[in-house]
Structures are given as C-alpha cells and as structure tokens.
Enzyme design. Structure first.
Site, short mmCIF file in Angstrom:
data_model
loop_
_atom_site.label_atom_id
_atom_site.label_comp_id
_atom_site.label_asym_id
_atom_site.label_seq_id
_atom_site.Cartn_x
_atom_site.Cartn_y
_atom_site.Cartn_z
CG ASP A 10 44.36 36.49 40.69
OD1 ASP A 10 43.21 36.40 40.22
OD2 ASP A 10 44.60 37.03 41.81
CG ASP A 12 40.34 41.51 41.23
OD1 ASP A 12 40.80 42.39 40.48
OD2 ASP A 12 39.19 41.05 41.10
CD GLN A 54 36.63 40.03 37.98
OE1 GLN A 54 35.76 40.65 38.59
NE2 GLN A 54 37.90 40.03 38.37
CB CYS A 106 32.17 27.37 33.41
SG CYS A 106 33.04 28.18 34.76
CE LYS A 110 41.70 32.69 38.52
NZ LYS A 110 42.55 33.88 38.74
MG LIG Z 1 43.22 37.16 43.54
ZN LIG Z 2 33.56 30.10 33.74
#
Ligand SMILES: [Mg+2]
Ligand SMILES: [Zn+2]
Length: 186
Positions: A10, A12, A54, A106, A110
């Site tokens: 990952d 961030d 994002q 989609c 995640k």
């Molecule tokens: Mg994170």
């Molecule tokens: Zn996606």
C-alpha cells in the site's frame, strides 16, 4: 518465466506518511526505514510494487496525472538513495464519485484484489510466496483473498497474528519478517 516472490505494498500510511487525499508533492514523505528496506529488496531482485486506492480522483480532488506524477516523484527520491519501486497500480474509482467516469463498482478498489492480481501477473509473482503490506483492513483483506503473506501495520498490536495478518509496527518490520523466511532467498 518461473513465478517468484514479490512485495505488494500500500502507499499512504505504509510507504509514505498518510495525508488524507494527498494532493501536493511537497507532502510526500517516506516513513522511517522505508528507503533502506526497499533498497534491500532491490538488491535481492525482489520486485516492490505499489497498489493504492486513490479515490481522490473520483472525488474530483486531483487527476490521474497527479497520481502518476506523485509516483515519479517518489521514484526520484528513491533513485538518489540507490533504490527504486518497480511498479505502481492505482484505483481511481469510487461508487459515489462526483466525477461521472469514475463512478463504477470496479474490481480494483481494495479490499477487492484486482490490482494485486494484475501486479502479480505483470511481475510473475507467486501469490503464496509474495507479501502484501498495508495499514488498512482493506489491504490485508485483499492480500488474504489471494493467499499472500499478510502484514498489517498496526503498531498498537505489533507482534500479534491471526488468520488475517501478522501485525507489525512498520513496513521495515514487515520486510524483515518476510525476508527472515529463508526459503524466499534461495
Ligand atoms: Mg494506507
Ligand atoms: Zn478501481
């Protein structure tokens, strides 16, 4: 090509400091131990691949070009330290997006495993000998569904493990544990 271990990470809160909807390059700050851990993985020729949600794109906070620019910027910093990230996969979608074209359910956001599957395919990763590390439950749920070694950055529970993930204090600790499994280094 023979399947091999890869590192899925990952972004961030895992590699760089978590800033909600990071939208300025000047806010990019690698967390302690990350540069040296990536360099170590590079020297072992283990691909290190970013998989990041994002949804700021779908929410109209920044564009996909900013996401890509951020990733180039990260690799620019790493290059000066003799390290690099091998790949970047991001999900710009969100079901309640304000930007029409990103308002989709989609398979890549995640906890769904779409980005991880794509990364494993592109880098010839063997899911069962690869690792996923992140600071959110969605990260480890995605890794779990593919059978990866799962590390959850949750400092207050570091050292504990259950069916879902090994709790660690940092990316560095996850990499150390992963590499201490000597079978990976044959
Ligand atoms: Mg994170
Ligand atoms: Zn996606």
């Amino acid at each position: 090509m023979k399947k091999r271990p890869i590192v899925l990470a990952d972004r961030d809160g895992t590699l760089i400091r978590h800033i909600p909807y990071l939208s300025k390059l000047s806010d990019v700050e690698f967390l302690p131990g990350v540069l040296s851990s990536i360099r170590r993985l590079n020297s072992l020729k283990i691909p290190v691949v970013v998989v990041t949600n994002q949804s700021g794109v779908a929410r109209g906070y920044f564009g996909e070009d900013f996401v890509r620019e951020t990733h180039s910027y990260m690799n620019g910093i790493l290059k000066k330290e003799g390290a690099h990230l091998d790949g970047f996969f991001y999900c710009p979608h969100f079901r309640e997006a304000s930007v029409d074209r990103y308002r989709v359910s989609c398979g890549c956001r995640k906890p769904l495993p779409g980005m991880l599957e794509e990364a494993l395919e592109v880098f010839h990763g063997d899911p069962g000998s690869s690792m996923m590390v992140g600071d959110s439950e969605g990260d480890v749920l995605a890794g779990k569904s593919l059978g990866c070694h799962n590390f959850w950055i949750l400092p207050q529970e570091a050292g504990k493990r259950d069916d879902l993930a090994f709790r660690v204090s940092s990316f560095e600790e996850a990499v150390n544990l992963f590499l201490s499994d000597t079978e990976l280094l044959e």
